[in-house]
Motif scaffolding. Sequence first.
Motif, PDB file in Angstrom:
ATOM      1  N   GLU A  82       0.781  -1.147   0.016  1.00 46.00           N
ATOM      2  CA  GLU A  82      -0.069  -0.153  -0.233  1.00 46.00           C
ATOM      3  C   GLU A  82       1.051   1.392   0.019  1.00 46.00           C
ATOM      4  O   GLU A  82       1.734   1.540   0.851  1.00 46.00           O
ATOM      5  CB  GLU A  82      -1.044  -0.024   1.158  1.00 46.00           C
ATOM      6  CG  GLU A  82      -1.819   1.049   1.288  1.00 46.00           C
ATOM      7  CD  GLU A  82      -2.877   1.127   2.611  1.00 46.00           C
ATOM      8  OE1 GLU A  82      -3.565   1.936   2.502  1.00 46.00           O
ATOM      9  OE2 GLU A  82      -2.829   0.187   3.047  1.00 46.00           O
ATOM     10  N   VAL A  83       0.570   2.219  -0.666  1.00 47.13           N
ATOM     11  CA  VAL A  83       1.471   3.413  -0.992  1.00 47.13           C
ATOM     12  C   VAL A  83       0.805   4.456   0.219  1.00 47.13           C
ATOM     13  O   VAL A  83      -0.340   4.518   0.243  1.00 47.13           O
ATOM     14  CB  VAL A  83       1.171   4.071  -2.215  1.00 47.13           C
ATOM     15  CG1 VAL A  83       1.844   5.425  -2.355  1.00 47.13           C
ATOM     16  CG2 VAL A  83       1.778   3.057  -3.310  1.00 47.13           C
ATOM     17  N   LEU A  84       1.437   5.065   0.806  1.00 47.13           N
ATOM     18  CA  LEU A  84       1.499   6.055   1.777  1.00 47.13           C
ATOM     19  C   LEU A  84       1.521   7.576   1.057  1.00 47.13           C
ATOM     20  O   LEU A  84       2.456   7.827   0.759  1.00 47.13           O
ATOM     21  CB  LEU A  84       2.386   5.928   2.930  1.00 47.13           C
ATOM     22  CG  LEU A  84       2.285   7.094   3.958  1.00 47.13           C
ATOM     23  CD1 LEU A  84       1.201   7.237   4.828  1.00 47.13           C
ATOM     24  CD2 LEU A  84       3.396   6.898   4.775  1.00 47.13           C
ATOM     25  N   PHE A  85       0.685   8.279   0.959  1.00 48.01           N
ATOM     26  CA  PHE A  85       0.323   9.631   0.669  1.00 48.01           C
ATOM     27  C   PHE A  85       0.561  10.533   2.059  1.00 48.01           C
ATOM     28  O   PHE A  85      -0.159  10.210   2.943  1.00 48.01           O
ATOM     29  CB  PHE A  85      -0.623  10.036   0.016  1.00 48.01           C
ATOM     30  CG  PHE A  85      -0.680   9.487  -1.597  1.00 48.01           C
ATOM     31  CD1 PHE A  85      -0.380  10.423  -2.600  1.00 48.01           C
ATOM     32  CD2 PHE A  85      -1.163   8.279  -1.783  1.00 48.01           C
ATOM     33  CE1 PHE A  85      -0.144  10.081  -3.600  1.00 48.01           C
ATOM     34  CE2 PHE A  85      -1.015   7.991  -3.179  1.00 48.01           C
ATOM     35  CZ  PHE A  85      -0.653   8.727  -4.052  1.00 48.01           C
ATOM     36  N   ALA A  86       1.480  11.535   2.049  1.00 42.42           N
ATOM     37  CA  ALA A  86       1.612  12.366   3.230  1.00 42.42           C
ATOM     38  C   ALA A  86       0.776  13.542   3.058  1.00 42.42           C
ATOM     39  O   ALA A  86       0.566  13.941   2.423  1.00 42.42           O
ATOM     40  CB  ALA A  86       3.071  12.895   3.161  1.00 42.42           C
ATOM     41  N   ASP A  87      -0.409  13.494   4.291  1.00 44.40           N
ATOM     42  CA  ASP A  87      -1.437  14.306   4.133  1.00 44.40           C
ATOM     43  C   ASP A  87      -1.000  15.494   4.933  1.00 44.40           C
ATOM     44  O   ASP A  87      -2.026  16.526   4.456  1.00 44.40           O
ATOM     45  CB  ASP A  87      -2.558  13.569   4.715  1.00 44.40           C
ATOM     46  CG  ASP A  87      -3.184  12.317   4.205  1.00 44.40           C
ATOM     47  OD1 ASP A  87      -3.156  12.259   3.120  1.00 44.40           O
ATOM     48  OD2 ASP A  87      -3.424  11.260   5.004  1.00 44.40           O
ATOM     49  N   THR A  88      -0.263  15.582   5.624  1.00 43.08           N
ATOM     50  CA  THR A  88       0.069  16.985   6.418  1.00 43.08           C
ATOM     51  C   THR A  88       1.648  17.392   6.313  1.00 43.08           C
ATOM     52  O   THR A  88       2.391  16.303   5.585  1.00 43.08           O
ATOM     53  CB  THR A  88      -0.324  16.779   7.891  1.00 43.08           C
ATOM     54  OG1 THR A  88       0.733  15.636   8.405  1.00 43.08           O
ATOM     55  CG2 THR A  88      -1.806  16.302   8.116  1.00 43.08           C
ATOM     56  N   GLU A  89       1.937  18.574   6.604  1.00 45.86           N
ATOM     57  CA  GLU A  89       3.133  18.960   6.742  1.00 45.86           C
ATOM     58  C   GLU A  89       3.858  18.161   7.688  1.00 45.86           C
ATOM     59  O   GLU A  89       5.272  17.722   7.506  1.00 45.86           O
ATOM     60  CB  GLU A  89       3.333  20.426   6.945  1.00 45.86           C
ATOM     61  CG  GLU A  89       2.806  21.524   5.959  1.00 45.86           C
ATOM     62  CD  GLU A  89       3.658  21.015   4.557  1.00 45.86           C
ATOM     63  OE1 GLU A  89       4.859  21.053   4.602  1.00 45.86           O
ATOM     64  OE2 GLU A  89       3.245  20.803   3.351  1.00 45.86           O
ATOM     65  N   ASP A  90       3.395  17.619   8.693  1.00 48.09           N
ATOM     66  CA  ASP A  90       4.043  16.813   9.734  1.00 48.09           C
ATOM     67  C   ASP A  90       4.590  15.573   9.351  1.00 48.09           C
ATOM     68  O   ASP A  90       5.521  15.230   9.410  1.00 48.09           O
ATOM     69  CB  ASP A  90       3.325  16.826  11.067  1.00 48.09           C
ATOM     70  CG  ASP A  90       3.201  18.056  12.036  1.00 48.09           C
ATOM     71  OD1 ASP A  90       4.069  19.029  11.795  1.00 48.09           O
ATOM     72  OD2 ASP A  90       2.240  18.124  12.794  1.00 48.09           O
TER      73      ASP A  90
END
Length: 468
Positions: free
Chosen positions: A313-321
């Motif tokens: 599963e690919v992880l998309f970074a949702d936040t700046e943190d």
Amino acid sequence: MNSQINSEILQKLSAIVGDSYVFTDIETRNHYGHDETEDYVFPPGVVIKPGTPEEIAAILKLANQHLIPVTAIGGRTGLSGGALSIYEGIGLAMDRFNKILDIDEQNLQVTVEPAVITQVLRESVAEKGLFYPPDPSSQGSCWIGGNVAENAGGARAVKYGVTKDYVLNLEVVLANGEIIWTGANTLKNSTGYNLTQLMVGSEGTLGIITKIVMKLLPKNSHNVLMLVPFYKANEACEAVSAIFRAGVMPSALEFMERDAIDWSLKFVEGLSVEVAENIEAHLLIEVDGNYPDILFQEAEKIMAVVEQFEIDEVLFADTEDQKNALWKMRRSVAEAVKSNSIYKEEDTVVPRYELARLLAGIKSIGNKYGFQSVCYGHAGDGNLHVNIVKGTMSDAAWNTEVTKGIREIFELTVSLKGTLSGEHGIGYVQKNYMDIAFNPTQLQLMKGIKTIFDPNGILNPGKIFPDN
């Protein structure tokens, strides 16, 4: 060459810079006698901290007259031993050259002294809506002068280029004490030989850089960052070229094999990334720009490419943190490896399509000579960092077998149309492999250039060129 610093020389140096900027105590000399290259320590005979180009000119005139070696010492984050005072002599600590002199918002240029920390420069211009792209992993501690001296790169070199692509003009003090500017503050310049680009990457062997004029770009407002896990490391390498062939130009495309991520997650507190069993490698992929719709279209293209391979599963970074955490994981790999063991870091670079063959060859060579390697790097431009870990190897094997293995790694790299260093430089630790990349005629031409700039060989001796 005279590496001894006698009382008469010390008196003259004190007269140039003042007593408070001349250091002969062993603690200070040791502090300026190492960088991040393995466990090497080469203390200079004396550490001098000049404050003006004119003071450097006077120091070099004195050193040239008495044939005293001079090594420019910056932030000491280098990985090739470029700032090590191999022949003692004068350690020219550039700490006081630490000012951003001018941010020219009209022409998108910045004039900066060499001891400015790279991240400080990037953040300072960002406050004015401008962008300085080169971002070495050590950007929080490395200096812009060292970046120029080594032609440093970073994660975003794949789209934006390396340090040399931003340097317009340099103020340089030559070995004889003359102060020159190498070019002009213009975006185009075909006037004579390009002395500016000759100086970039010269590792302190041709002159001492005291001012740097660099071009800037407008700052992009959006980016998308994704972490893609691959069950097979060679497929992660193959996916790199496939992404470009699909018509996408990522702003960063980083490769990390399993050990690199595992070691980073243990090293950095507070990081949490789920890594499924049997995952061999990850790609960290970023696209940037000003229009979110276009970025999402590019992300969809990338997904269409990577889904052709065996991935989790690919992880998309949702936040700046979350984005910062992923980048921290990537940028912490070298420190994580170093915290576990003494290691040697090689900086191989090949055409990006050859990455899979390079990685397979490195693992095969490691098996042959009995060493473990942790590989990661800037896959988008074919730049693979190879951390060879000492671990439980005996000192004898570390000093003999590993050297043979490194030579074979470089021979493989060159056979794949690559070369010895993509961004760390040659310095002290790679110089005896230069015969793999260059024939005697090429090396003689380089030595001839060195002789023109530095006839007495006082500037950073013991670097770049193989031992005779």
